[in-house]
Motif scaffolding. Structure first.
Motif, PDB file in Angstrom:
ATOM      1  N   UNK A  57       0.846  -1.198   0.000  1.00  0.00           N
ATOM      2  CA  UNK A  57       0.000   0.000   0.000  1.00  0.00           C
ATOM      3  C   UNK A  57       0.879   1.245   0.000  1.00  0.00           C
ATOM      4  N   UNK A  58       0.341   2.281  -0.590  1.00  0.00           N
ATOM      5  CA  UNK A  58       1.092   3.526  -0.724  1.00  0.00           C
ATOM      6  C   UNK A  58       0.648   4.511   0.346  1.00  0.00           C
ATOM      7  N   UNK A  59       1.621   5.154   0.952  1.00  0.00           N
ATOM      8  CA  UNK A  59       1.321   6.104   2.017  1.00  0.00           C
ATOM      9  C   UNK A  59       2.160   7.359   1.813  1.00  0.00           C
ATOM     10  N   UNK A  60       1.496   8.499   1.818  1.00  0.00           N
ATOM     11  CA  UNK A  60       2.209   9.752   1.604  1.00  0.00           C
ATOM     12  C   UNK A  60       3.045  10.124   2.825  1.00  0.00           C
ATOM     13  N   UNK A  61       4.285  10.463   2.583  1.00  0.00           N
ATOM     14  CA  UNK A  61       5.131  10.973   3.664  1.00  0.00           C
ATOM     15  C   UNK A  61       4.775  12.434   3.910  1.00  0.00           C
ATOM     16  N   UNK A  62       5.378  13.028   4.929  1.00  0.00           N
ATOM     17  CA  UNK A  62       5.113  14.433   5.235  1.00  0.00           C
ATOM     18  C   UNK A  62       5.532  15.333   4.071  1.00  0.00           C
ATOM     19  N   UNK A  63       6.641  14.988   3.407  1.00  0.00           N
ATOM     20  CA  UNK A  63       7.097  15.800   2.277  1.00  0.00           C
ATOM     21  C   UNK A  63       6.126  15.692   1.108  1.00  0.00           C
ATOM     22  N   UNK A  64       5.655  14.481   0.835  1.00  0.00           N
ATOM     23  CA  UNK A  64       4.703  14.303  -0.260  1.00  0.00           C
ATOM     24  C   UNK A  64       3.422  15.093  -0.002  1.00  0.00           C
ATOM     25  N   UNK A  65       2.976  15.093   1.232  1.00  0.00           N
ATOM     26  CA  UNK A  65       1.786  15.869   1.566  1.00  0.00           C
ATOM     27  C   UNK A  65       2.045  17.363   1.397  1.00  0.00           C
ATOM     28  N   UNK A  66       3.261  17.813   1.743  1.00  0.00           N
ATOM     29  CA  UNK A  66       3.579  19.236   1.627  1.00  0.00           C
ATOM     30  C   UNK A  66       3.672  19.678   0.174  1.00  0.00           C
ATOM     31  N   UNK A  67       4.078  18.774  -0.711  1.00  0.00           N
ATOM     32  CA  UNK A  67       4.234  19.120  -2.126  1.00  0.00           C
ATOM     33  C   UNK A  67       2.987  18.831  -2.951  1.00  0.00           C
ATOM     34  N   UNK A  68       1.941  18.357  -2.341  1.00  0.00           N
ATOM     35  CA  UNK A  68       0.731  17.978  -3.075  1.00  0.00           C
ATOM     36  C   UNK A  68       0.121  19.187  -3.780  1.00  0.00           C
ATOM     37  N   UNK A  69      -0.332  19.024  -5.015  1.00  0.00           N
ATOM     38  CA  UNK A  69      -0.900  20.154  -5.755  1.00  0.00           C
ATOM     39  C   UNK A  69      -2.319  20.516  -5.341  1.00  0.00           C
ATOM     40  N   UNK A 211      -4.421  27.584   4.407  1.00  0.00           N
ATOM     41  CA  UNK A 211      -4.328  27.935   5.829  1.00  0.00           C
ATOM     42  C   UNK A 211      -4.882  26.813   6.713  1.00  0.00           C
ATOM     43  N   UNK A 212      -5.819  26.056   6.190  1.00  0.00           N
ATOM     44  CA  UNK A 212      -6.390  24.935   6.959  1.00  0.00           C
ATOM     45  C   UNK A 212      -5.492  23.708   6.890  1.00  0.00           C
ATOM     46  N   UNK A 213      -4.657  23.623   5.876  1.00  0.00           N
ATOM     47  CA  UNK A 213      -3.764  22.475   5.706  1.00  0.00           C
ATOM     48  C   UNK A 213      -2.322  22.984   5.604  1.00  0.00           C
ATOM     49  N   UNK A 214      -1.724  23.419   6.707  1.00  0.00           N
ATOM     50  CA  UNK A 214      -0.354  23.940   6.648  1.00  0.00           C
ATOM     51  C   UNK A 214       0.644  22.859   6.266  1.00  0.00           C
ATOM     52  N   UNK A 215       1.642  23.248   5.497  1.00  0.00           N
ATOM     53  CA  UNK A 215       2.707  22.309   5.110  1.00  0.00           C
ATOM     54  C   UNK A 215       3.667  22.150   6.283  1.00  0.00           C
ATOM     55  N   UNK A 216       4.550  21.156   6.166  1.00  0.00           N
ATOM     56  CA  UNK A 216       5.515  20.909   7.228  1.00  0.00           C
ATOM     57  C   UNK A 216       6.516  22.063   7.300  1.00  0.00           C
TER      58      UNK A 216
END
Length: 216
Positions: A57-69, A211-216
């Motif tokens: 299964x694929x799981x987004x890391x913190x960096x992947x979540x921060x770079x999400x478009x 603002x509701x989804x701050x990046x790392x």
């Protein structure tokens, strides 16, 4: 992540890969490539011998979540699981009540009670109406949860899908420096991950969600 302050001037021969903060390009990649590389694939093995099963299964890391478009789709796993359990409970309670209470057929609820001298009398079991109320309440709550889940997902899609093309167009032209943890566009200063997210999401007309989804 460090803030991109006191950035050195870019060399005259700097190309698009050169990070405007550290002035190097050996750890600079396109945002798209960095995003895919940051997605973690987890391998799980259950059972032993011939009954063993391997799942990935694929799981987004913190960096992947921060770079999400785009912002992540609302997670409704808890609501969906609760609604499914309530639905199963409603069906099970109804079947149990139909068999035990025999509310579907009055004739099937009749029982012969033999007497001591061979005679007897007929009694009619009352329906278990409280089970009907429990079944109905569980069914109504399950339907409500399914409707809420559908409305939340539909709202998220209305906000993000129309602007995804414009957001992706900006997102795909950026570069990520793994050494500095910053993102830059060719010929522009480095941006923090939050600044990059706000810029991309604003291009998609859903920048307020940054603002509701701050990046790392």
């Amino acid at each position: 992540m460090p803030e991109p302050v006191d950035q050195p001037p870019r060399p005259a021969t700097a190309g698009p890969l050169t990070c405007p903060r550290c002035g190097r390009e050996d750890r600079v990649t396109g945002v798209g490539a960095a995003y895919l590389a940051a997605k973690a694939k987890l391998r799980e093995e259950t059972g032993t011998g011939e009954e063993s099963k391997v799942t990935t299964r694929e799981e987004n890391s913190a960096l992947a979540q921060a770079l999400a478009p785009a912002p992540p789709e609302p997670a409704g796993t808890a609501r969906s699981c609760t609604a499914t359990l309530l639905l199963l409970g409603a069906v099970g309670t109804f079947i149990w009540g139909a068999i035990a209470g025999k509310w579907l057929s009055r004739d099937s609820a009749e029982r012969w009670i033999p007497g001591p001298s061979g005679d007897g009398h007929v009694v009619v079991d009352p329906p278990l109406l409280h089970l009907a109320w429990i079944s109905g309440a569980a069914l109504a709550l399950a339907v409500l949860l399914f409707v809420v889940e559908a409305r939340i997902t539909a709202k998220w899609r209305r906000r993000t899908l129309p602007g995804r093309g414009a957001a992706d167009a900006v997102w795909s032209t950026a570069w990520y420096c793994a050494r500095c943890g910053t993102v830059h566009f060719t010929g522009e200063p480095a941006l923090t991950l939050q600044q990059f997210r706000t810029r991309v999401w604003s291009a998609g007309d859903y920048g307020d969600l940054a603002r509701r989804h701050p990046a790392i």
